[in-house]
Design a protein around this motif. Structure first.
Motif, mmCIF file in Angstrom:
data_model
loop_
_atom_site.group_PDB
_atom_site.id
_atom_site.type_symbol
_atom_site.label_atom_id
_atom_site.label_comp_id
_atom_site.label_asym_id
_atom_site.label_seq_id
_atom_site.Cartn_x
_atom_site.Cartn_y
_atom_site.Cartn_z
ATOM 1 N N GLY A 54 -15.693 4.258 -9.752
ATOM 2 C CA GLY A 54 -15.077 5.579 -9.637
ATOM 3 C C GLY A 54 -13.586 5.572 -9.901
ATOM 4 O O GLY A 54 -13.113 5.009 -10.897
ATOM 5 N N ASP A 55 -12.826 6.189 -8.993
ATOM 6 C CA ASP A 55 -11.374 6.276 -9.144
ATOM 7 C C ASP A 55 -10.688 4.933 -8.962
ATOM 8 O O ASP A 55 -9.487 4.805 -9.195
ATOM 9 N N ASP A 56 -11.430 3.937 -8.496
ATOM 10 C CA ASP A 56 -10.851 2.618 -8.277
ATOM 11 C C ASP A 56 -11.053 1.681 -9.463
ATOM 12 O O ASP A 56 -10.821 0.480 -9.351
ATOM 13 N N LYS A 57 -11.448 2.198 -10.625
ATOM 14 C CA LYS A 57 -11.606 1.341 -11.796
ATOM 15 C C LYS A 57 -10.238 0.905 -12.294
ATOM 16 O O LYS A 57 -9.340 1.717 -12.467
ATOM 17 N N TYR A 58 -10.128 -0.385 -12.599
ATOM 18 C CA TYR A 58 -8.814 -0.930 -12.933
ATOM 19 C C TYR A 58 -8.283 -0.418 -14.269
ATOM 20 O O TYR A 58 -7.073 -0.295 -14.460
ATOM 21 N N HIS A 59 -9.179 -0.108 -15.233
ATOM 22 C CA HIS A 59 -8.665 0.347 -16.527
ATOM 23 C C HIS A 59 -8.603 1.873 -16.642
ATOM 24 O O HIS A 59 -8.412 2.414 -17.718
ATOM 25 N N ASP A 60 -8.761 2.560 -15.489
ATOM 26 C CA ASP A 60 -8.471 3.988 -15.456
ATOM 27 C C ASP A 60 -6.977 4.170 -15.741
ATOM 28 O O ASP A 60 -6.145 3.373 -15.312
ATOM 29 N N LYS A 61 -6.623 5.214 -16.479
ATOM 30 C CA LYS A 61 -5.217 5.441 -16.844
ATOM 31 C C LYS A 61 -4.320 5.566 -15.621
ATOM 32 O O LYS A 61 -3.115 5.323 -15.682
ATOM 33 N N ARG A 62 -4.915 5.945 -14.486
ATOM 34 C CA ARG A 62 -4.129 6.083 -13.255
ATOM 35 C C ARG A 62 -3.910 4.746 -12.567
ATOM 36 O O ARG A 62 -3.110 4.648 -11.638
ATOM 37 N N ASN A 63 -4.643 3.719 -13.000
ATOM 38 C CA ASN A 63 -4.578 2.413 -12.342
ATOM 39 C C ASN A 63 -4.224 1.337 -13.362
ATOM 40 O O ASN A 63 -5.094 0.599 -13.822
ATOM 41 N N PRO A 64 -2.955 1.260 -13.750
ATOM 42 C CA PRO A 64 -2.574 0.280 -14.775
ATOM 43 C C PRO A 64 -2.638 -1.154 -14.247
ATOM 44 O O PRO A 64 -1.729 -1.638 -13.582
ATOM 45 N N ALA A 65 -3.747 -1.830 -14.525
ATOM 46 C CA ALA A 65 -3.938 -3.213 -14.093
ATOM 47 C C ALA A 65 -4.756 -3.934 -15.148
ATOM 48 O O ALA A 65 -5.490 -3.310 -15.916
ATOM 49 N N GLY A 66 -4.632 -5.247 -15.198
ATOM 50 C CA GLY A 66 -5.340 -6.031 -16.198
ATOM 51 C C GLY A 66 -6.701 -6.505 -15.768
ATOM 52 O O GLY A 66 -7.428 -7.110 -16.562
ATOM 53 N N SER A 67 -7.059 -6.251 -14.503
ATOM 54 C CA SER A 67 -8.362 -6.700 -14.003
ATOM 55 C C SER A 67 -8.676 -5.979 -12.699
ATOM 56 O O SER A 67 -7.771 -5.438 -12.038
ATOM 57 N N ALA A 68 -9.946 -6.002 -12.322
ATOM 58 C CA ALA A 68 -10.339 -5.451 -11.029
ATOM 59 C C ALA A 68 -9.680 -6.238 -9.896
ATOM 60 O O ALA A 68 -9.330 -5.691 -8.852
ATOM 61 N N THR A 69 -9.488 -7.531 -10.121
ATOM 62 C CA THR A 69 -8.845 -8.383 -9.118
ATOM 63 C C THR A 69 -7.401 -7.961 -8.888
ATOM 64 O O THR A 69 -6.933 -7.883 -7.747
ATOM 65 N N GLU A 70 -6.688 -7.691 -9.972
ATOM 66 C CA GLU A 70 -5.298 -7.244 -9.838
ATOM 67 C C GLU A 70 -5.232 -5.905 -9.116
ATOM 68 O O GLU A 70 -4.346 -5.671 -8.286
ATOM 69 N N TYR A 71 -6.177 -5.019 -9.403
ATOM 70 C CA TYR A 71 -6.189 -3.724 -8.732
ATOM 71 C C TYR A 71 -6.407 -3.887 -7.230
ATOM 72 O O TYR A 71 -5.704 -3.284 -6.413
ATOM 73 N N ILE A 72 -7.380 -4.709 -6.848
ATOM 74 C CA ILE A 72 -7.655 -4.954 -5.435
ATOM 75 C C ILE A 72 -6.438 -5.576 -4.747
ATOM 76 O O ILE A 72 -6.075 -5.206 -3.625
ATOM 77 N N ALA A 73 -5.792 -6.528 -5.425
ATOM 78 C CA ALA A 73 -4.607 -7.176 -4.848
ATOM 79 C C ALA A 73 -3.494 -6.163 -4.612
ATOM 80 O O ALA A 73 -2.830 -6.175 -3.568
ATOM 81 N N GLY A 74 -3.290 -5.262 -5.571
ATOM 82 C CA GLY A 74 -2.249 -4.247 -5.422
ATOM 83 C C GLY A 74 -2.578 -3.210 -4.375
ATOM 84 O O GLY A 74 -1.692 -2.673 -3.710
ATOM 85 N N PHE A 75 -3.876 -2.943 -4.198
ATOM 86 C CA PHE A 75 -4.303 -1.930 -3.235
ATOM 87 C C PHE A 75 -3.885 -2.307 -1.816
ATOM 88 O O PHE A 75 -3.451 -1.471 -1.033
ATOM 89 N N PHE A 76 -3.997 -3.592 -1.488
ATOM 90 C CA PHE A 76 -3.650 -4.022 -0.129
ATOM 91 C C PHE A 76 -2.179 -4.396 0.006
ATOM 92 O O PHE A 76 -1.653 -4.445 1.113
ATOM 93 N N GLY A 77 -1.542 -4.673 -1.110
ATOM 94 C CA GLY A 77 -0.098 -4.854 -1.093
ATOM 95 C C GLY A 77 0.405 -6.103 -0.395
ATOM 96 O O GLY A 77 1.588 -6.204 -0.090
#
Length: 335
Positions: A54-77
């Motif tokens: 859904g909205d947590d997909k890493y390659h969504d334009k709102r979520n500039p990240a190179g991988s799902a792992t990078e997105y998860i890492a950024g989410f928790f900060g």
């Protein structure tokens, strides 16, 4: 998690587990990366973390990240270890987020576990949760050793595992290969019996996949195929073929059109530009097709879109569209 998750999604799960200091069970496998805001809210209320949905997909334009792992890492900060930073860079490269736009880095090594695990999902007899857990253990062991969490050096390893090391020599201790996994487990101080079981599980799995591909070669030789041409490219259309037969068929053509027993279709090229074809088909059947730009695929259904309705377009209609909008080299030049 998405159905049949690749190494990036599994690494994201490992990051979550490291963040909270405990294993995480897979609550369910989702058959489509799209999901409603209501579903996302439902998971949030139950403390269920969706990985790359859904909205947590890493390659969504709102979520500039190179991988799902990078997105998860950024989410928790939280502050990342040096190994976690290195892994995020490797996964971005693997996903094609680099200067040359080519992915598949972690699948390029001999007996690469990221390659093997994707193929295992297509074989009977493998529990997908076990595949995910075992792949996650490979990732976690690599992270621990890279961060210096070592119980012993590699002295004595060759004496205890000379047979396996000879078998795995071509791995060259590349990341996420059985040989590197063996070394990681040894340096973490794992018992020899456990190391052999864990490492040989991946060796046996790789051998089984290779045997399945060899069997698929013979099957492809004797099955009826429909050949066509589009823009100077050679195409093959096949029906009711398993994934391994499709993989074999792709070696014999520039464009492969497959129809599975349910009626889902995949149009695959060797990373050519199929954007014009994708736009035309998506216009005719919105929400049924997915354009995998980096791979040069136009997919109806498939590994992570299995919940999508099969296309109503016939093979003949699809071939005519491919011929009207033939794949091209990146930049517009015909192949």
């Amino acid at each position: 998690m998405l159905s049949k998750p690749p190494i990036d999604k599994i690494a994201a799960k490992v990051f979550l587990e490291r963040h909270q200091g405990a294993p995480l069970p897979v609550v369910n496998f989702w058959d489509n990366p799209r999901c409603s805001l209501e579903q996302m809210s439902h998971w949030d209320k139950k403390d269920i973390c969706p990985i790359d949905l859904g909205d947590d997909k890493y390659h969504d334009k709102r979520n500039p990240a190179g991988s799902a792992t990078e997105y998860i890492a950024g989410f928790f900060g939280r502050e990342l270890s040096s190994a976690e930073v290195k892994l995020i860079r490797m996964l971005a490269d693997h996903n094609g987020h680099n200067d040359h736009g080519k992915g598949g880095y972690l699948k390029s090594f001999f007996m690469a576990i990221p390659w093997t695990l994707r193929e295992l999902y297509e074989l009977d007899g493998y529990d997908h949760r076990e595949v995910i857990d075992r792949a996650g253990h490979v990732v976690d062991a690599w992270l621990c050793v890279e961060d210096g969490d070592r119980g012993r050096d590699d002295g004595g390893m060759e004496k205890g595992f000379s047979d396996l090391l000879r078998l795995l020599k071509k791995c060259n201790f590349a990341p996420f290969t059985p040989e590197r996994y063996l070394r990681d487990l040894w340096m973490l101080g794992c018992p020899a019996v456990e190391i052999r079981e864990r490492v040989y599980w991946w060796i046996a799995a790789w051998k089984e996949v290779k045997a399945a591909l060899k069997e698929a070669e013979e099957e492809f030789k004797h099955m009826p195929n429909q050949y066509f041409e589009a823009g100077g490219l050679q195409g093959i259309a096949i029906k009711d073929a398993g994934k391994f037969v499709a993989k074999v068929a792709s070696r014999h053509c520039d464009i492969l059109l497959t129809v599975d027993p349910i009626g889902h279709v995949a149009i695959m090229t060797k990373k050519l530009d199929v954007s014009n074809l994708a736009r035309r088909i998506e216009y005719l059947e919105p929400d049924r097709w997915h354009h995998e730009e980096s791979q040069g695929f136009v997919i109806n259904g498939g590994v992570i879109y299995s919940g999508v309705s099969p296309t109503e377009l016939s093979i003949e209609e699809l071939i005519s569209f491919i011929q009207m909008y033939p794949p091209r080299h990146r930049g517009g030049r015909k192949f």
